[in-house]
Motif scaffolding. Sequence first.
Motif, PDB file in Angstrom:
ATOM      1  N   ASN A  62      -1.328   0.104 -12.146  1.00  0.00           N
ATOM      2  CA  ASN A  62      -2.480  -0.465 -13.392  1.00  0.00           C
ATOM      3  C   ASN A  62      -3.055  -0.987 -12.360  1.00  0.00           C
ATOM      4  OD1 ASN A  62      -3.392  -0.045 -15.747  1.00  0.00           O
ATOM      5  ND2 ASN A  62      -2.969  -1.920 -15.980  1.00  0.00           N
ATOM      6  N   ASP A  63      -4.159   0.231 -11.412  1.00  0.00           N
ATOM      7  CA  ASP A  63      -5.501  -0.384 -11.152  1.00  0.00           C
ATOM      8  C   ASP A  63      -4.902  -1.316  -9.777  1.00  0.00           C
ATOM      9  OD1 ASP A  63      -6.597   2.116 -11.643  1.00  0.00           O
ATOM     10  OD2 ASP A  63      -7.195   1.232 -13.767  1.00  0.00           O
ATOM     11  N   ASN A  64      -3.828  -1.166  -9.398  1.00  0.00           N
ATOM     12  CA  ASN A  64      -3.517  -3.041  -8.530  1.00  0.00           C
ATOM     13  C   ASN A  64      -2.878  -2.006  -7.376  1.00  0.00           C
ATOM     14  OD1 ASN A  64      -1.086  -1.997  -9.530  1.00  0.00           O
ATOM     15  ND2 ASN A  64      -1.391  -4.131 -10.802  1.00  0.00           N
ATOM     16  N   VAL A  65      -3.287  -0.731  -6.679  1.00  0.00           N
ATOM     17  CA  VAL A  65      -3.584  -0.527  -5.388  1.00  0.00           C
ATOM     18  C   VAL A  65      -4.435   0.377  -4.970  1.00  0.00           C
ATOM     19  CG1 VAL A  65      -2.196   0.910  -4.306  1.00  0.00           C
ATOM     20  CG2 VAL A  65      -0.922  -0.621  -5.471  1.00  0.00           C
ATOM     21  N   PRO A  66      -5.320   0.426  -3.936  1.00  0.00           N
ATOM     22  CA  PRO A  66      -4.231  -0.513  -3.007  1.00  0.00           C
ATOM     23  C   PRO A  66      -4.505  -1.992  -3.042  1.00  0.00           C
ATOM     24  CG  PRO A  66      -6.346   1.044  -2.305  1.00  0.00           C
ATOM     25  CD  PRO A  66      -6.166   1.174  -3.540  1.00  0.00           C
ATOM     26  N   SER A  67      -3.944  -2.477  -1.809  1.00  0.00           N
ATOM     27  CA  SER A  67      -3.732  -4.288  -2.126  1.00  0.00           C
ATOM     28  C   SER A  67      -5.401  -4.575  -1.494  1.00  0.00           C
ATOM     29  CB  SER A  67      -2.599  -4.790  -1.392  1.00  0.00           C
ATOM     30  OG  SER A  67      -3.193  -4.490   0.106  1.00  0.00           O
ATOM     31  N   ASP A 121       0.896  -1.671   0.327  1.00  0.00           N
ATOM     32  CA  ASP A 121      -0.555  -0.057   0.152  1.00  0.00           C
ATOM     33  C   ASP A 121       1.278   0.890  -0.260  1.00  0.00           C
ATOM     34  OD1 ASP A 121      -1.970  -0.984   0.268  1.00  0.00           O
ATOM     35  OD2 ASP A 121      -2.304  -1.387   2.277  1.00  0.00           O
ATOM     36  N   ILE A 122       2.356   1.121  -0.112  1.00  0.00           N
ATOM     37  CA  ILE A 122       3.076   2.470  -0.054  1.00  0.00           C
ATOM     38  C   ILE A 122       3.331   2.162  -1.882  1.00  0.00           C
ATOM     39  CG2 ILE A 122       5.391   3.029   0.725  1.00  0.00           C
ATOM     40  CD1 ILE A 122       4.546   2.108   3.140  1.00  0.00           C
ATOM     41  N   PRO A 123       2.992   3.217  -2.505  1.00  0.00           N
ATOM     42  CA  PRO A 123       2.678   3.482  -4.212  1.00  0.00           C
ATOM     43  C   PRO A 123       4.807   3.555  -3.757  1.00  0.00           C
ATOM     44  CG  PRO A 123       1.134   4.468  -3.547  1.00  0.00           C
ATOM     45  CD  PRO A 123       2.056   4.345  -2.427  1.00  0.00           C
ATOM     46  N   SER A 124       5.774   2.504  -5.179  1.00  0.00           N
ATOM     47  CA  SER A 124       7.033   2.753  -5.335  1.00  0.00           C
ATOM     48  C   SER A 124       7.576   2.181  -5.982  1.00  0.00           C
ATOM     49  CB  SER A 124       7.729   1.588  -3.820  1.00  0.00           C
ATOM     50  OG  SER A 124       7.152  -0.031  -4.074  1.00  0.00           O
ATOM     51  N   GLU A 125       7.283   2.975  -7.797  1.00  0.00           N
ATOM     52  CA  GLU A 125       7.281   2.526  -8.574  1.00  0.00           C
ATOM     53  C   GLU A 125       8.838   2.780  -8.656  1.00  0.00           C
ATOM     54  OE1 GLU A 125       4.874   4.779 -11.165  1.00  0.00           O
ATOM     55  OE2 GLU A 125       3.205   3.368 -11.135  1.00  0.00           O
ATOM     56  N   SER A 126       9.479   2.369 -10.064  1.00  0.00           N
ATOM     57  CA  SER A 126      11.263   2.766 -10.026  1.00  0.00           C
ATOM     58  C   SER A 126      11.364   4.172  -9.659  1.00  0.00           C
ATOM     59  CB  SER A 126      11.642   1.597 -11.338  1.00  0.00           C
ATOM     60  OG  SER A 126      12.042   0.652 -10.644  1.00  0.00           O
ATOM     61  N   GLY A 127      12.336   4.723  -9.479  1.00  0.00           N
ATOM     62  CA  GLY A 127      12.514   5.968  -9.461  1.00  0.00           C
ATOM     63  C   GLY A 127      11.410   6.792  -8.350  1.00  0.00           C
ATOM     64  N   ASP A 128      10.901   6.238  -7.909  1.00  0.00           N
ATOM     65  CA  ASP A 128      10.051   7.223  -6.456  1.00  0.00           C
ATOM     66  C   ASP A 128       9.800   5.447  -5.614  1.00  0.00           C
ATOM     67  OD1 ASP A 128       8.113   8.918  -5.571  1.00  0.00           O
ATOM     68  OD2 ASP A 128       6.266   8.027  -6.226  1.00  0.00           O
ATOM     69  N   ALA A 173      10.045   4.250   5.117  1.00  0.00           N
ATOM     70  CA  ALA A 173       9.526   3.715   6.375  1.00  0.00           C
ATOM     71  C   ALA A 173      10.182   2.321   6.285  1.00  0.00           C
ATOM     72  CB  ALA A 173       7.847   3.043   5.551  1.00  0.00           C
ATOM     73  N   VAL A 174      11.005   1.847   6.055  1.00  0.00           N
ATOM     74  CA  VAL A 174      11.536   0.657   6.407  1.00  0.00           C
ATOM     75  C   VAL A 174      12.873   1.837   7.239  1.00  0.00           C
ATOM     76  CG1 VAL A 174      13.975  -0.644   5.591  1.00  0.00           C
ATOM     77  CG2 VAL A 174      11.237  -0.980   3.805  1.00  0.00           C
ATOM     78  N   GLU A 175      12.780   2.523   6.571  1.00  0.00           N
ATOM     79  CA  GLU A 175      14.344   2.603   8.103  1.00  0.00           C
ATOM     80  C   GLU A 175      13.840   3.399   8.959  1.00  0.00           C
ATOM     81  OE1 GLU A 175      17.734   6.431   7.340  1.00  0.00           O
ATOM     82  OE2 GLU A 175      16.570   6.620   6.264  1.00  0.00           O
ATOM     83  N   ARG A 176      12.737   3.940   8.853  1.00  0.00           N
ATOM     84  CA  ARG A 176      12.360   4.059  10.799  1.00  0.00           C
ATOM     85  C   ARG A 176      11.776   2.854  11.348  1.00  0.00           C
ATOM     86  NH1 ARG A 176      10.087   8.398   7.866  1.00  0.00           N
ATOM     87  NH2 ARG A 176       8.060   7.720   7.559  1.00  0.00           N
TER      88      ARG A 176
END
Length: 360
Positions: free
Chosen positions: A79-84, A21-28, A35-38
């Motif tokens: 492609n319309d597949n977020v949120p999970s 549920d955290i969008p993370s397309e390549s480059g973003d 979030a992972v670091e925290r």
Amino acid sequence: MPAPELDLTASVVDIARQLCDIPSESGDEKAIADAVERAVRGREHLEVIRDGDTVIARTLLGRDKRVVIAGHLDTVPINDNVPSRFETIEGREYLWGRGSVDMKAGVAVQLKLAAELDAPLTDVTWIWYDHEEVSAELNSLGRIADARPELLAGDFAILGEPTAAVVEGGCNGSIRFEVRAFGTRAHSARSWVGDNAIHKLSSVLDTLAGYEPATVEVEGLEYREGLNAVGISGGVAGNVIPDEAMVHVNYRFAPDKSSEQAVVRMQELFADFDVTIVDRSEPARPGLDAPLAQDFLRAVGGEAKPKYGWTDVARFSALGMPAVNYGPGDALKAHADDERCATDEIIACERGLRRWLVGE
């Protein structure tokens, strides 16, 4: 928008959903890397290092062996597949959404264990990295290997690529190349004074269509090769005989040979044509004869299989480490619009990896 937070006390399946549920397309990847670091920073048993949008967390217990366990944070475009969401198909529960297979479920397994295991049998370097789904020169593992190779050092590596919770050793290599034919331009009404470059490619296409992929055994695993046209271009205008035409070819080859040997083989196969290498990726041998790999295979169970596609295990192999793929999800659903990961595979991977790391 508030910064996303990860709750690593949740179940591994719920952590996977949080990641999806955290969008993370390549480059973003910044938001998910933050979030992972925290989520892992401040845990007393981990040293945490941030390098761009890559997060590295490692134990410093003085063990005689170190294992590197890695997973990428980026996905292909949404492609319309977020949120999970969860859905049940034929009695089996799936986590549906972009990245669920490739490879946020695998990352969830790693984060859960990184947070909870403060005394594993080996020292562990956990790596969550960016830019895997795009061109190789952007991949942060390559950047770190060049600039800070000590951060990737270890005796054995595991990459959480989707393998349906079984071990897949090594990977095929890949080269892409262009095969060109040349001729002479002429008006199509007087074609006999020209030389049609497109027609000359017929023998190239015949070779590709008639090619029988080899199956090569390497250290007990059978790797299937492939040689295919993936693009073709040529032509000037509707009334012009073309003087140049090109077929773009992809050769997937077993880890019994280097990319240089693969290049030579293709140059010999198309010796009558101009061959230009566009891209190459080295393969990785299975490495399952290494003691740590043998222990890992026994702990997680099942029979090892070959990895047909290229993965970043090749980067670890190039650093002298045996490396395997092990993660939840059906690779055939990676990048699909209906990407979905069976939740029982997520749980199985967590249990298998935990069992190996703590010796249960």
